[in-house]
Design an enzyme around this catalytic site. Sequence first.
Site, PDB file in Angstrom:
ATOM      1  N   ILE A 329       0.835  -1.197   0.000  1.00 29.76           N
ATOM      2  CA  ILE A 329       0.000   0.000   0.000  1.00 29.76           C
ATOM      3  C   ILE A 329       0.867   1.244   0.000  1.00 29.76           C
ATOM      4  O   ILE A 329       2.023   1.226   0.429  1.00 29.76           O
ATOM      5  CB  ILE A 329      -0.996   0.008   1.177  1.00 29.76           C
ATOM      6  N   GLU A 330       0.293   2.343  -0.482  1.00 30.31           N
ATOM      7  CA  GLU A 330       1.100   3.528  -0.787  1.00 30.31           C
ATOM      8  C   GLU A 330       1.716   4.185   0.437  1.00 30.31           C
ATOM      9  O   GLU A 330       2.744   4.849   0.335  1.00 30.31           O
ATOM     10  CB  GLU A 330       0.280   4.542  -1.579  1.00 30.31           C
ATOM     11  N   GLN A 331       1.122   4.010   1.611  1.00 27.64           N
ATOM     12  CA  GLN A 331       1.708   4.605   2.818  1.00 27.64           C
ATOM     13  C   GLN A 331       2.957   3.851   3.266  1.00 27.64           C
ATOM     14  O   GLN A 331       3.670   4.317   4.151  1.00 27.64           O
ATOM     15  CB  GLN A 331       0.676   4.634   3.943  1.00 27.64           C
ATOM     16  N   SER A 356       7.253   6.071   1.973  1.00 28.81           N
ATOM     17  CA  SER A 356       6.322   6.208   0.846  1.00 28.81           C
ATOM     18  C   SER A 356       7.006   6.593  -0.468  1.00 28.81           C
ATOM     19  O   SER A 356       6.625   6.073  -1.523  1.00 28.81           O
ATOM     20  CB  SER A 356       5.231   7.224   1.182  1.00 28.81           C
TER      21      SER A 356
END
Length: 530
Positions: A329-331, A356
């Site tokens: 996931i992008e975080q 990130s």
Amino acid sequence: MAFPTVVSADAAAALIPDGAIVTVSSSSGLGCPDAVLAAIGRRFDAEGHPRNLTTLHPIAAGDMWGIKGVDHIAKPGLLARILGGSYPSGPSSAEPPAIWKMVTGNQIPAYNVPTGILFDMHREAAAKRPGVLTKVGMDTFVDPAREGCAMNAKAAEEAIVKRVTFDGEDWLYFKAIVPDVAIIRATTADERGNLSYEHEGGYLGPLDQALAVRNNGGIVIAQVKRLAKSGTLKPHNVMVPGVLVDAIVVAPDQMQTTQTQYDAAISGEVFRTLSSFELPEFNPAKVIARRVAQELRYGNAVNIGFGISANVPRVLIEEGRHGDVTWVIEQGAVGGVPLLDFQFGCASNAEAIVPSPYQFTYFQGGGFDVSLLSFLQIDANGSVNVSKLGVRPHVTAGAGGFVDITARAKRIVFSGYFTAAAGLAIEEKELKIAREGKIMKLVKEVEHVSFSGQRAVAQGQDITYITERCVLRLTPKGIEVTEIAPGVDLERDILAQAEFPLIVSDNLKVMDANLFDPAPIGLDIGGGRA
């Protein structure tokens, strides 16, 4: 430079000059330096300063559920321009956040810049290079041939991106923006300003933001939960070294993320049992998530976004397939179980958490296997809108990392309901449509191009759209219906509910009836399991 000093939030706010470019590290409530942002708002209310700030928010700052973030500074005269990967969002019935009132009221130039590109702009500013050359965002709202990231008329007057030719190819060029102030957050600062992140759900991008500011002579303010004696932080745990930090603000009550004071599983300090994760209730949304899960293959690295597809990890848990794919996931979380709702962007039981900006380098280059994302609208070209809808745009928040992720993804599975607000039921392994939706989602032309179907076809990307009533595939000739749900009428419930002609596959199939039964479906994605 001197060693950093510990100051109050109000004293930190006093360090920010009029006209400054301020970069803020945050992902909604995750990592939001809310105490410092609140102090800036208070200072402006009392003194009329700082004035005319430009703020940069690579992911987003704040939310509508207790962490105001950018809304603390969304005041006429204080905020002069804003560039954000996304913005605080909320239900359509709620009062829009203050920042959205400024954006939609055309009070300041506002831009929705893909998160990865915003991080790239910081990296270029840190190295004193001219800017970012990228193909991310071509033929989307990012492209100056469309909106050029502009969210309102004032932004359209001040272009931040242009098309250029370099080495015989067309590129998008974003000039680097040099920030004067960085406001970042961590868990702990020692006496020399070294920052560690042991209670955080992600690192986000504070190192890149601090480097961009430090290398250009600016001020770095770090909000932390606690202080530690010099020499007590293990060097491998320090994400931002003290040589980059000027001021430390202690905010012991800072929330870990939205609606969450502190959860040790979010920061990877403890691991949850799989049985502790709530499984999705049986309904049409779960049917969609199950059908999305059937697109996965053992060993895949799978990016996952907000919406229906966020439930796919829990489908795999229910089916005994947890661990057969790796979620990214992008975080920054890699592996584990991505969380839902207010904790979205965090994961429990992660295998790794990376900064990130590096996650976005991975995404922009298409290094992962498949992305599971949502849609608001799909058009005749296969383009998708997730970033703007109607008269209440604050419901969508903006695109965030969506454009970075989809630019070169090998495979994308979009999911959503075929029409908006249809009356749906499931009876005896069949889908029943008691009332058709009021709004069509398959439209002649999407309101905002967040993903370009034409570019996807040209690049040979594998694109699937999954709804409760059918499965669609993007082909060079258009969008093709390949599967329909049991109980659904092809002409009445699918073809007549799209504003453009759909192609019907010569090998049209009925979706697996087990998807429409509450019992586990016996998911098979390979890997030698039954």
